[in-house]
Design a protein around this motif. Structure first.
Motif, short mmCIF file in Angstrom:
data_model
loop_
_atom_site.label_atom_id
_atom_site.label_comp_id
_atom_site.label_asym_id
_atom_site.label_seq_id
_atom_site.Cartn_x
_atom_site.Cartn_y
_atom_site.Cartn_z
N ASP A 8 0.96 -1.18 -0.05
CA ASP A 8 -0.19 0.02 0.02
C ASP A 8 0.76 1.33 -0.05
N ASN A 9 0.96 1.86 -1.14
CA ASN A 9 1.58 3.28 -1.23
C ASN A 9 0.56 4.30 -1.19
N HIS A 10 -0.71 4.22 -0.52
CA HIS A 10 -1.53 5.06 -0.30
C HIS A 10 -2.24 5.63 -1.56
N GLY A 11 -2.33 5.03 -2.45
CA GLY A 11 -3.21 5.30 -3.64
C GLY A 11 -4.70 5.24 -3.46
N GLN A 12 -5.59 6.00 -4.06
CA GLN A 12 -6.98 6.03 -4.01
C GLN A 12 -7.43 4.76 -4.24
N PHE A 13 -6.94 4.04 -5.03
CA PHE A 13 -7.48 2.58 -5.76
C PHE A 13 -6.74 1.28 -5.19
N THR A 14 -5.73 1.65 -4.31
CA THR A 14 -5.27 0.39 -3.60
C THR A 14 -6.15 -0.89 -3.41
N HIS A 15 -7.08 -0.56 -2.47
CA HIS A 15 -8.13 -1.50 -2.23
C HIS A 15 -8.65 -2.30 -3.18
N LEU A 16 -8.76 -1.78 -4.42
CA LEU A 16 -9.41 -2.29 -5.55
C LEU A 16 -8.24 -3.29 -6.16
N ILE A 31 -0.66 -4.72 2.65
CA ILE A 31 -0.07 -4.51 3.75
C ILE A 31 0.86 -3.12 3.53
N ASP A 32 1.04 -2.65 4.59
CA ASP A 32 1.77 -1.22 4.80
C ASP A 32 2.95 -1.09 4.16
N ASN A 33 3.29 -0.10 3.65
CA ASN A 33 4.66 -0.10 2.68
C ASN A 33 5.84 -0.02 3.69
N ASP A 34 5.67 0.04 4.76
CA ASP A 34 6.78 -0.06 5.78
C ASP A 34 7.14 -1.34 6.19
N THR A 35 6.28 -2.19 5.65
CA THR A 35 6.56 -3.64 5.94
C THR A 35 7.95 -4.33 5.27
N ALA A 42 5.03 -14.60 0.19
CA ALA A 42 4.08 -14.43 -1.05
C ALA A 42 4.87 -14.70 -2.20
N ASP A 43 3.96 -15.11 -3.11
CA ASP A 43 4.56 -15.70 -4.44
C ASP A 43 4.60 -14.54 -5.33
N GLY A 44 3.96 -13.32 -5.19
CA GLY A 44 4.22 -12.35 -5.94
C GLY A 44 3.90 -10.71 -5.28
N VAL A 45 4.47 -9.77 -5.71
CA VAL A 45 3.79 -8.70 -5.10
C VAL A 45 3.53 -7.62 -6.34
N VAL A 46 2.45 -6.70 -5.81
CA VAL A 46 2.06 -5.64 -6.25
C VAL A 46 2.20 -4.27 -5.64
N LEU A 47 2.97 -3.44 -6.22
CA LEU A 47 3.52 -2.26 -5.81
C LEU A 47 2.37 -1.33 -6.39
N SER A 48 1.52 -0.88 -5.32
CA SER A 48 0.27 0.13 -5.65
C SER A 48 0.62 1.42 -6.07
N GLY A 49 -0.25 1.87 -6.61
CA GLY A 49 -0.13 3.33 -7.07
C GLY A 49 -0.10 4.37 -5.80
N PRO A 51 0.24 8.84 -4.12
CA PRO A 51 0.38 10.17 -4.34
C PRO A 51 1.82 10.66 -4.56
N ASP A 52 2.78 9.96 -3.97
CA ASP A 52 3.95 10.72 -3.83
C ASP A 52 5.22 9.55 -3.60
N MET A 53 6.29 9.93 -4.39
CA MET A 53 7.36 9.03 -4.51
C MET A 53 8.19 8.89 -3.11
N ASP A 54 7.83 10.19 -2.45
CA ASP A 54 8.45 10.17 -0.83
C ASP A 54 7.91 9.41 0.12
N ARG A 55 6.59 8.79 -0.24
CA ARG A 55 5.85 8.04 0.90
C ARG A 55 6.03 6.68 0.27
N THR A 56 6.81 6.09 -0.26
CA THR A 56 6.87 4.49 -0.62
C THR A 56 7.37 3.46 0.36
N GLY A 57 7.88 3.99 1.51
CA GLY A 57 8.46 3.18 2.61
C GLY A 57 9.37 2.28 2.02
#
Length: 184
Positions: A8-16, A31-35, A42-49, A51-57
């Motif tokens: 979760d990189n705090h995007g508005q559609f991440t839950h979708l 999962i929180d991006n600080d994890t 996991a067998d794979g990872v999606v890095l969500s959208g 708002p901000d490259m500085d908040r990607t944990g």
């Protein structure tokens, strides 16, 4: 059962994104991006959208976690920036319905969408230069890099949002990523 986590990189559609995977029968978790990756099985990872490259944990740490990674919008930009590509402001700006030309019909992520697909995308920021090892797999008249793949490292990115209803073949893209994860 295949397990794919959504960072979760705090995007508005991440839950979708999580919902789309769950609807495919995937064992998924948001999962929180600080994890740290070492705390995730996991067998794979999606890095969500987001708002901000500085908040990607710790999102960049997943690029060396030895599982397939799909970056969506900001997630793709993060992959490019971390691996030596270049990200910059887009000329088009906000969200829009875009026709994307799929240029690599053999690509495991986007190839089945060839020759074109309609997507919902934001172009406020976009990949301007591919990192070494990546191939351009899709483009549009508003963005030169709509999708990219490094099949040797199983790293993939799309500028658009496959998880939203406005993207015509979004479910198919997630199915393709699921196949990549199951084959890795």
């Amino acid at each position: 059962m295949t397990r794919i986590v959504v960072v979760d990189n705090h995007g508005q559609f991440t839950h979708l994104e999580q919902r789309a995977l769950r609807d495919l029968g995937v064992d998924t978790e948001l999962i929180d991006n600080d994890t740290p990756p070492e705390d995730v099985d996991a067998d794979g990872v999606v890095l969500s959208g987001g708002p901000d490259m500085d908040r990607t944990g710790k999102s960049a740490d997943y690029l060396t976690a030895d599982v397939p990674v799909l970056g969506i919008c900001l997630g793709m930009q993060l992959i490019a920036a971390e691996l030596g590509g270049r990200v910059g402001g887009g000329e088009y700006g906000g969200y829009a319905d875009v026709t994307v030309d799929v240029v690599d019909e053999d690509d495991p992520l986007t190839g089945s969408l060839h020759p074109e697909t309609r997507v919902w995308a934001s172009h406020a920021d976009e990949v301007k230069e591919l990192p070494d090892g990546f191939e351009l797999t899709a483009k549009s008249d508003v963005c030169d890099v709509e999708a990219m793949s490094d099949t040797d490292r199983d790293l993939y990115g799309v500028q658009w949002h496959p998880e939203v209803a406005h993207t015509e073949e979004g479910e198919e893209l997630f199915e393709n990523f699921l196949e990549i994860c199951e084959s890795a």
